[in-house]
Design an enzyme around this catalytic site. Sequence first.
Site, PDB file in Angstrom:
ATOM      1  N   GLU A  52       0.866  -1.174   0.000  1.00 49.26           N
ATOM      2  CA  GLU A  52       0.000   0.000   0.000  1.00 49.26           C
ATOM      3  C   GLU A  52       0.903   1.224   0.000  1.00 49.26           C
ATOM      4  O   GLU A  52       1.677   1.430   0.929  1.00 49.26           O
ATOM      5  CB  GLU A  52      -0.904   0.031   1.235  1.00 49.26           C
ATOM      6  CG  GLU A  52      -2.150  -0.799   1.093  1.00 49.26           C
ATOM      7  CD  GLU A  52      -3.141  -0.538   2.213  1.00 49.26           C
ATOM      8  OE1 GLU A  52      -2.905   0.357   3.053  1.00 49.26           O
ATOM      9  OE2 GLU A  52      -4.160  -1.240   2.256  1.00 49.26           O
ATOM     10  N   ASP A  63      -5.828   9.752   9.281  1.00 47.26           N
ATOM     11  CA  ASP A  63      -4.509   9.294   9.698  1.00 47.26           C
ATOM     12  C   ASP A  63      -4.065   9.933  10.999  1.00 47.26           C
ATOM     13  O   ASP A  63      -4.369  11.100  11.280  1.00 47.26           O
ATOM     14  CB  ASP A  63      -3.481   9.591   8.608  1.00 47.26           C
ATOM     15  CG  ASP A  63      -3.730   8.773   7.359  1.00 47.26           C
ATOM     16  OD1 ASP A  63      -3.884   7.553   7.494  1.00 47.26           O
ATOM     17  OD2 ASP A  63      -3.792   9.354   6.258  1.00 47.26           O
ATOM     18  N   TYR A 177     -10.890  -3.997   3.220  1.00 46.54           N
ATOM     19  CA  TYR A 177      -9.989  -3.540   4.289  1.00 46.54           C
ATOM     20  C   TYR A 177     -10.846  -3.294   5.523  1.00 46.54           C
ATOM     21  O   TYR A 177     -11.652  -2.376   5.550  1.00 46.54           O
ATOM     22  CB  TYR A 177      -9.303  -2.252   3.831  1.00 46.54           C
ATOM     23  CG  TYR A 177      -8.210  -1.717   4.755  1.00 46.54           C
ATOM     24  CD1 TYR A 177      -8.420  -1.552   6.116  1.00 46.54           C
ATOM     25  CD2 TYR A 177      -6.973  -1.345   4.243  1.00 46.54           C
ATOM     26  CE1 TYR A 177      -7.430  -1.051   6.944  1.00 46.54           C
ATOM     27  CE2 TYR A 177      -5.968  -0.833   5.053  1.00 46.54           C
ATOM     28  CZ  TYR A 177      -6.209  -0.693   6.406  1.00 46.54           C
ATOM     29  OH  TYR A 177      -5.230  -0.185   7.217  1.00 46.54           O
TER      30      TYR A 177
END
Length: 275
Positions: A52, A63, A177
């Site tokens: 990734e 994030d 995911y």
Amino acid sequence: MSVTNRIDARFAALKASGRKGLIPFMTAGDPLPDATVSVMHALVAAGCDLIELGMPYSDPVADGPVIQHAGERAIAKGVGLREVLGWVREFRRGDTDTPVVLMGYLNPVEFYGYANFASDANEAGVDGVLIVDVPVEEAATLAPLRNAGLRQIFLVAPTTTEQRLATIRAMAQGFVYYVSFNGITGANRIDPDAVRAKVETIKAGGDIPVAVGFGIRDAESASRIAAFADAVVIGSALVSRMAECPTADAACKAATDFLAPIRAGLDRTAATVAH
């Protein structure tokens, strides 16, 4: 790109061999722009199954600090999508097998132009995209990328309803995911039992592979999750190990030293599960 997408081929091979997938995340251009391709090759040599590659963005709301700062450092060095695609293209000269998924946010792709990005990413050798701020309800936004053969990877969270999960299953490509907890990347908390239950729920509706990320930091946590998931994703812990590396060689060594024991742990887990 080959007719059979590399992501699909890799997960099929993992299933056939009984192995568990190892998916490291790295921010393109960090710690050094000229280290990116070398680190990608080092990750493969250390046993990763898919890479990734983070597309640096100035407002990465999903994030945590580690990856935020990595993106900031890369942007300060002039890294944009053209550089990222160029590194994938260079990586492909030495590796035609390892899948590469670009992970990031919609704004840079929209600015680049969907059709242009789809064409250039495909030509460079990108296999899939995970655009964090494009939920399944807005998947049509990335239709040009899907039409070009890029796999659109969707996120599933602990709070995802069964109705929404059914929609994701119907549209899922490559793998799903699963975000192991609600929050930002880099946090250090994970409940394996809760993750197992959700992964089983996801897999009950089809045969799409499930990769688990967020909160996986070492061989122990990776192995616990790999007992029931198809693959594990490790990001912040790896990015932090490379953050201060002054040279490409140092970054490669840091990546290899970090990833190798995790690969070994996953292989031990796969052997245990098989028996």
